[in-house]
Design a protein around this motif. Structure first.
Motif, PDB file in Angstrom:
ATOM      1  N   MET A 251      -5.009  15.384   8.161  1.00  0.00           N
ATOM      2  CA  MET A 251      -4.167  16.560   7.947  1.00  0.00           C
ATOM      3  C   MET A 251      -4.796  17.483   6.911  1.00  0.00           C
ATOM      4  O   MET A 251      -4.824  18.715   7.074  1.00  0.00           O
ATOM      5  N   GLN A 252      -5.339  16.893   5.793  1.00  0.00           N
ATOM      6  CA  GLN A 252      -5.971  17.709   4.753  1.00  0.00           C
ATOM      7  C   GLN A 252      -7.197  18.455   5.283  1.00  0.00           C
ATOM      8  O   GLN A 252      -7.411  19.634   4.977  1.00  0.00           O
ATOM      9  N   GLN A 271       1.031  19.359  14.801  1.00  0.00           N
ATOM     10  CA  GLN A 271       1.295  18.103  15.511  1.00  0.00           C
ATOM     11  C   GLN A 271       0.990  16.899  14.615  1.00  0.00           C
ATOM     12  O   GLN A 271       1.768  15.940  14.550  1.00  0.00           O
ATOM     13  N   ILE A 272      -0.139  16.969  13.899  1.00  0.00           N
ATOM     14  CA  ILE A 272      -0.524  15.858  13.013  1.00  0.00           C
ATOM     15  C   ILE A 272       0.416  15.783  11.820  1.00  0.00           C
ATOM     16  O   ILE A 272       0.791  14.694  11.359  1.00  0.00           O
ATOM     17  N   GLN A 273       0.832  16.960  11.287  1.00  0.00           N
ATOM     18  CA  GLN A 273       1.794  16.960  10.172  1.00  0.00           C
ATOM     19  C   GLN A 273       3.106  16.278  10.585  1.00  0.00           C
ATOM     20  O   GLN A 273       3.679  15.490   9.827  1.00  0.00           O
ATOM     21  N   SER A 274       3.569  16.603  11.780  1.00  0.00           N
ATOM     22  CA  SER A 274       4.801  15.995  12.277  1.00  0.00           C
ATOM     23  C   SER A 274       4.655  14.486  12.391  1.00  0.00           C
ATOM     24  O   SER A 274       5.553  13.725  11.985  1.00  0.00           O
ATOM     25  N   ALA A 275       3.524  14.035  12.919  1.00  0.00           N
ATOM     26  CA  ALA A 275       3.296  12.594  13.065  1.00  0.00           C
ATOM     27  C   ALA A 275       3.242  11.918  11.696  1.00  0.00           C
ATOM     28  O   ALA A 275       3.780  10.816  11.513  1.00  0.00           O
ATOM     29  N   TYR A 276       2.613  12.582  10.724  1.00  0.00           N
ATOM     30  CA  TYR A 276       2.497  12.002   9.389  1.00  0.00           C
ATOM     31  C   TYR A 276       3.872  11.788   8.765  1.00  0.00           C
ATOM     32  O   TYR A 276       4.179  10.709   8.249  1.00  0.00           O
ATOM     33  N   TYR A 277       4.713  12.851   8.801  1.00  0.00           N
ATOM     34  CA  TYR A 277       6.028  12.745   8.169  1.00  0.00           C
ATOM     35  C   TYR A 277       6.923  11.724   8.887  1.00  0.00           C
ATOM     36  O   TYR A 277       7.724  11.023   8.254  1.00  0.00           O
TER      37      TYR A 277
END
Length: 587
Positions: A251-252, A271-277
């Motif tokens: 994400m970073q 999409q990756i931010q959503s998966a991370y949270y």
């Protein structure tokens, strides 16, 4: 009124389509020609019982259709609307009935499917059929009270409704008191059992849904070790392992470059931010769930004991807590009745005494109204009988209180209360001067019964507002002046409603406004019934046949002409009557 009637494949009728006018309609023909089949069709239209025997041989089904033209204020519309049938009060009512060769029947009103009881409810407002033997109902005194109440109209109906409501309450209280008084020894035998059952269920302190919750808790406790191990491993894999760390690093990296190609990279970043949270939230929930997992063998033993109690209650009293609690309420009330039997008996006796006073008052009020209606009915019937060549006949409606030595007391007499009231009603007649009034069933001849029934139908036509009256040989057993009187009565009756009559008497047929001839013939190897609407010449020929039998002579034709002329003079004073063309309707 009945405007049209179509019949297909009913008995010997292959296809008949009839149109009718107002007034007096007569159907004649040789015996066995099929006149009664027309009446049978109307009976089926009005909701009568169907039979496969009615279907013409070799056909799949019989079909009947009738078109009734009613005023917008006719009572039938209330029934039609109450039954949920679409209808426009300015339009006719179309009724269709089919009977299959297998005996199955369907009915439709204005195209909407109805069952037989619905069709009968509607038909009762449209058609009243008086069969050849219906006058026998006059011989059954138990039916006379119904005739009287119908004549009494709304006032009697309202009083009867009030009486019936009180009578139902009164008999209900009688039943409760009798059951409580009769319970005696058996109730005492059940008292200990009920008390034990009430205490057992009450001490269990049941709660709906409790067993399901306990089973779920037991399942968790029994698998606590496995739950802890797997949940902990899942949490470690997410939080302590490299799962979240790897997604966070990705994400970073994307955050640094998303602005360089936002159309492609920005959606991937989101999409990756959503998966991370989501993974982070899931790891927190796993940790919380792991921390609340309980290792408690003692609680398992406690649950087992409670489940045993619930299982025992289910075996005895019901399949679930709701049923057990319903049973508990039932036996608790039974026990309370037993424990306080005397108190309940005194209470019911007081309620019964109060209701007895009400029901006796209602019965007395109903009886008074019936007596008033009885005098009016008797006078009306005598007037009608005078016009039917029974001038010296006396008619009375006898009303006597029903007696019962064990019944409640009213005005110094013990009476019997029934669902119909406290009155015994019977029609009495004296056909000859000097003879006392006696029961119709004992002294009336067939011809007298026919005329009495016709008199009653004439009176009730103005009460029940049924637009179509059908008489199937109501003139059976009469001749001469009596036959002429019946004919004139039917003609006058047709000014209030549409009247159909099957007759073998020329005196009746000549008074008709419309005359239909029913003929049966054979073509090939099949029997057919045809219906003709007769003009003047056709009526003359048919009346001549009725007067002279098979051979029609000039003498019988002249006699028939004279009868028609006389009938027209009676119906249309100063006029010659109407002339109609002979038309073959259909086969």
């Amino acid at each position: 009124m009945l405007r049209e009637l179509t019949i297909r494949n009913l008995a010997v009728i292959e296809s008949v389509q009839l149109t009718f006018d107002e007034g007096f309609q007569v159907l004649t023909g040789e015996t066995g020609a099929g006149k009664s089949i027309i009446i049978d069709a109307l009976g089926l239209i009005a909701g009568g019982r169907a039979s496969a025997d009615l279907v013409r041989y070799g056909q799949d089904k019989a079909e009947m259709e009738a078109l009734f033209d009613m005023g917008s204020d006719h009572p039938v519309w209330e029934t039609v609307e109450r039954l949920g049938i679409s209808a426009d009060r300015s339009e006719p009512i179309m009724i269709r009935r089919e009977v299959t060769a297998a005996g199955k029947s369907t009915g439709r009103v204005n195209g909407q499917l109805v069952n037989q009881s619905m069709l009968r409810e509607i038909g009762e407002h449209l058609v009243n059929i008086h069969g050849q033997h219906e006058h026998q109902s006059l011989l059954r005194p138990e039916g006379h009270i119904g005739w009287l109440d119908l004549f009494g109209g709304a006032e009697v109906a309202e009083a009867f409704s009030a009486y019936k409501a009180s009578y139902d309450r009164y008999t209900g209280l009688q039943r409760q008191l009798r059951e409580l008084q009769d319970s005696g020894k058996q109730a005492l035998q059940m008292q200990d059992l009920y008390r034990f059952q009430v205490d057992e269920i009450a001490s269990a302190k049941l709660k709906p849904g409790e067993e399901e919750k306990l089973l779920e808790e037991k399942r968790k406790l029994a698998n606590a070790e496995k739950l802890f191990s797997n949940v902990n491993d899942s949490y470690e894999a997410l939080a302590a392992g490299k799962g979240l760390q790897a997604v966070g690093k990705a994400m970073q990296k994307l955050q640094d470059i998303a602005g360089l190609d936002s159309s492609q990279l920005q959606p991937l970043l989101e999409q990756i931010q959503s998966a991370y949270y989501q993974l982070e939230d899931a790891s927190f929930q796993l940790r919380d769930y792991r921390d609340q997992i309980e290792f408690n063998p003692a609680r398992i033993d406690q649950i087992e004991r409670r489940l045993d109690v619930l299982s025992s209650l289910r075996r005895k009293y019901g399949d679930n807590a709701e049923e057990i609690l319903l049973y508990y309420e039932k036996i608790r009330r039974e026990l309370e009745l037993i424990d306080n039997k005397d108190e309940h008996i005194h209470k019911l006796e007081a309620e019964l005494a109060a209701e007895q006073s009400i029901v006796l008052k209602a019965a007395s009020a109903l009886s008074k109204l019936r007596r008033r209606a009885a005098d009016e009915l008797a006078a009306a019937i005598e007037r009608e009988l005078q016009e039917l060549q029974m001038q010296r006949t006396r008619f009375a409606v006898q009303i006597e209180p029903l007696e019962d030595p064990n019944g409640p007391e009213l005005e110094g007499r013990s009476v019997r209360l029934t669902p119909s009231g406290m009155d015994g009603v019977e029609f009495l007649i004296s056909a000859n001067p000097g003879e006392p009034l006696r029961s119709i069933s004992r002294i009336a001849s067939g011809g007298e019964l026919s005329r009495i029934m016709l008199a009653m139908k004439t009176i009730f036509a103005k009460v029940d507002r049924i637009p179509v009256l059908v008489f199937d040989e109501v003139d059976t057993g009469v001749s001469g002046r009596a036959a002429q009187a019946i004919a004139e009565k039917l003609s006058r009756l047709s000014t209030d409603c549409q009247v159909f009559s099957i007759t073998h008497l020329p005196q009746v047929a000549c008074m008709a406004d419309e005359h239909y001839l029913i003929q049966k013939g054979i073509e090939g190897e099949r029997t057919y019934t045809r219906v003709f609407r007769l003009d003047h010449e056709g009526r003359v020929l048919e009346l001549a046949r009725m007067l002279g039998g098979v051979e029609v002579t000039e003498t019988t034709k002249r006699h028939a002409e004279e009868m028609i002329s006389m009938a027209n003079r009676r119906k249309f004073p100063g006029q010659d009557g109407k002339k109609r063309g002979m038309t073959r309707v259909s086969r």
